[in-house]
Design an enzyme around this catalytic site. Structure first.
Site, short mmCIF file in Angstrom:
data_model
loop_
_atom_site.label_atom_id
_atom_site.label_comp_id
_atom_site.label_asym_id
_atom_site.label_seq_id
_atom_site.Cartn_x
_atom_site.Cartn_y
_atom_site.Cartn_z
N ASP A 9 -28.20 -46.15 12.92
CA ASP A 9 -28.91 -44.98 12.41
C ASP A 9 -28.24 -44.49 11.12
OD1 ASP A 9 -30.50 -42.61 12.33
OD2 ASP A 9 -28.99 -41.54 13.51
N ASP A 11 -28.70 -40.74 9.55
CA ASP A 11 -28.33 -39.32 9.54
C ASP A 11 -27.32 -38.99 10.63
OD1 ASP A 11 -30.26 -39.38 7.62
OD2 ASP A 11 -31.61 -37.96 8.58
#
Ligand SMILES: [Mg+2]
Length: 150
Positions: A9, A11
Site C-alpha cells: 500500500d 498511504d
C-alpha cells in the site's frame, strides 16, 4: 521457484501522510475538513515514511512486488501525483508496478502490506500484513517477518 507475489500500500505505509499534511496552509486544510486527501496537489507534498524506500527495494528482490494503492475518486491530481511519487522515490524496482484500485481483493497474490482493511483489503485472498498494528508497528518489524517468507 518463482517469487511470491507481494502488494504494498502507499498511504501511511510507503508515504508519510501526516508529514505531508503539515505542509499545507491551515486555511486550506480547514476548508477541506474531513477530506484533506481531496486537496489538489496534496499528494506531491508527501515524503516517504522512515525506512520505506530501502524496505521496498529489498522486498522487490525477495518478492514479485507491486504497489497497490487507492486514489481519492474526486481528486484527479492524486492519481497523477501517485505515479509521479512512485517514479521519484521508488524508481526502477517500481517501474510499471503501480496499481490504483478501490477493489484490492481483485488482485491475486500471497501478501498485502496495508495499514487499513478498506477498499477490499479485508477480503484479500492472501495474507494481510497489518501495517502499524501491534505485530507490525513499523518497517523493521515487517522486514523481519517478510525475510522468513521469501
Ligand atoms: Mg494506507
Amino acid at each position: 521457484m518463482s517469487k511470491k507475489i507481494l502488494y504494498v500500500d502507499m498511504d501511511n505505509v510507503l508515504v508519510n501522510l501526516p508529514a505531508g499534511m503539515s505542509k499545507v496552509d491551515p486555511e486550506i486544510l480547514k476548508a477541506y475538513g474531513d477530506d484533506p486527501d481531496e486537496i489538489p496537489g496534496i499528494f506531491g507534498l508527501m515524503p516517504p515514511l522512515e525506512q520505506a524506500i530501502e524496505s521496498y527495494a529489498q522486498l522487490s528482490e525477495w518478492f514479485n512486488t507491486y504497489i497497490l494503492s487507492t486514489a481519492p475518486w474526486k481528486n484527479h491530481s492524486a492519481w497523477s501525483d501517485k505515479v509521479k511519487w512512485v517514479q521519484k522515490y521508488l524508481g526502477k524496482p517500481a517501474y510499471k508496478r503501480l496499481i490504483l484500485s478501490h477493489n484490492k481483493h481483485l488482485n491475486l497474490g500471497d501478501y498485502l502490506i496495508d495499514d487499513r482493511d478498506a477498499n477490499g483489503a479485508k477480503d484479500f485472498q492472501g495474507e494481510w500484513i497489518h501495517f502499524k498494528s501491534e505485530l507490525f508497528p513499523d518497517w523493521p518489524a515487517v522486514m523481519d517477518y517478510m525475510r522468513q517468507r521469501r
